[in-house]
Design an enzyme around this catalytic site. Structure first.
Site, PDB file in Angstrom:
ATOM      1  N   LEU A   1       0.819  -1.227   0.000  1.00  0.00           N
ATOM      2  CA  LEU A   1       0.000   0.000   0.000  1.00  0.00           C
ATOM      3  C   LEU A   1       0.845   1.267   0.000  1.00  0.00           C
ATOM      4  CD1 LEU A   1      -2.711  -1.097   2.577  1.00  0.00           C
ATOM      5  CD2 LEU A   1      -2.958  -0.942   0.108  1.00  0.00           C
ATOM      6  N   ARG A   2       2.169   1.099  -0.094  1.00  0.00           N
ATOM      7  CA  ARG A   2       3.031   2.278  -0.041  1.00  0.00           C
ATOM      8  C   ARG A   2       2.733   3.247  -1.194  1.00  0.00           C
ATOM      9  NH1 ARG A   2       7.882  -0.105   0.973  1.00  0.00           N
ATOM     10  NH2 ARG A   2       7.798   0.121   3.210  1.00  0.00           N
ATOM     11  N   GLY A   3       2.441   2.704  -2.368  1.00  0.00           N
ATOM     12  CA  GLY A   3       2.134   3.546  -3.534  1.00  0.00           C
ATOM     13  C   GLY A   3       0.916   4.417  -3.290  1.00  0.00           C
TER      14      GLY A   3
END
Length: 353
Positions: free
Chosen positions: A288-290
């Site tokens: 979920l970093r993006g």
């Protein structure tokens, strides 16, 4: 004989507002300065394209910060997350805290740096004989509240890159030796640069950089001549140059400070957040970093523009920078230039060419 005070002499830095082109890199740096939690920027491009010049220029442009005097960690006098244990103890003991203004720290990490040089060392002998935690701060301590620049980051030992990314993400550096542990604040904007011809970073490490900017050598002969002439002119009479750009520098400095203050009030509505996640899902971005970085960068861009509401236009300006380096699954693949991200973005947000 009067001795010259060498502290008053400083090497002139090329003004950030005078840098021609390289808009991607300049935007990524400004957004990371507005919100350091974006997670830094990886700048990949040809040699001799002004990467180091631009990074030094943004550090020089930023306003001075107030730090606790003689503190090796550039501690903040009231923010606990930016404060060393010694300063916390002094505040609890109601000691008088002296402060001073310094330029934003800009720390260069040399390619051959050891882990001790980066993280700092604990003098075990002194700790055992005198019963004190004798800590010699490293580069991460110096970089607290500043910018840490790693040139040729793709040639750096993976273990060191891991340490840098961990500190940049958590804002803390922990050093442990022989059962003795020391922790200090290390909140900085991590900027890495490199030349893709010398090898890419592994996808796992690359994914942890907030943004990825690409820079290319200027092809237009007229523009090349302009860049060379401006650099030559600056080297010949830097003070005249600094005077000529003083008002533009101050204007941009004020704009960045205003954006930092406005940032907590910027809203990104639910529908747009869903669409950002839809783009990440369509592109098969791991984790979920993006999504998180794109949300943060869009808010920082809106704040930079002096607005409290994120628009689709804001997202379009930053989404490629936030996602293009997260598409690689195979270390042998090259990084997408941004066409794939743009195509999916337009489809999800229903934007026609």
């Amino acid at each position: 004989m009067v001795k010259n005070d060498l502290t008053k002499f400083s090497t002139p830095v090329f003004p950030f507002t005078a840098i021609v082109g390289q808009e991607e890199m300049k935007l990524a740096l400004q957004l990371n300065v507005i919100d350091p939690k974006i997670g830094g920027v990886m700048i990949m491009g040809d040699r001799g394209t002004g990467k180091s010049t631009t990074i030094r220029a943004i550090a020089d442009l930023l306003p001075e910060i107030e730090v606790v005097k003689d503190d090796p960690f550039n501690s903040h006098k009231s923010d606990l997350d930016l404060m060393s244990n010694e300063v916390k103890i002094a505040i609890q003991s109601e000691e008088v805290i002296e402060t001073e203004k310094i330029k934003i720290p800009m720390v260069d990490l040399p390619l051959g740096a050891t882990e001790d040089r980066v993280c700092g060392t604990i003098d075990i002998e002194k700790a055992l004989t005198e019963g004190v935690k004798a800590f010699e701060p490293g580069l991460l301590a110096k970089a607290n509240r500043g910018i840490l620049y790693v040139d040729e980051v793709n040639l750096l030992d993976d273990h060191l890159v891991d340490i840098l990314l961990d500190s940049a993400a958590s804002g803390w550096n922990t050093v442990e030796r022989e059962g003795i542990s020391i922790r200090h604040p290390a909140r900085f904007v991590l900027v890495g640069s490199g030349n893709p011809e010398e090898g890419e970073l592994r996808p796992q490490l690359l994914d942890r950089f907030g943004m990825h900017a690409e820079i290319r050598t200027v092809k237009d002969p007229t523009l090349r001549v302009k860049v060379v002439e401006e650099r030559t002119s600056f080297d010949r009479s830097p003070n005249v140059w600094l005077e000529n750009y003083a008002s533009q520098q101050q204007e941009l400095r004020d704009r960045i400070v205003a954006a930092q203050e406005l940032l907590p009030n910027v809203e990104l509505n639910y529908d747009l957040r869903v669409k950002i996640s839809e783009v990440c899902s369509e592109l098969d971005v791991d984790g979920l970093r993006g999504d998180i970085v794109t949300n943060r960068a869009a808010k920082a861009y809106a704040a930079y523009d002096g607005r409290t509401e994120v628009t689709v236009e804001d997202i379009s300006k930053i989404i490629t920078l936030c996602l293009r380096h997260r598409l690689r699954k195979d270390p042998l693949e090259s990084i997408d230039s941004g066409n794939k991200v743009e195509k999916v973005f337009k489809a999800v947000f229903e934007i026609e060419d």
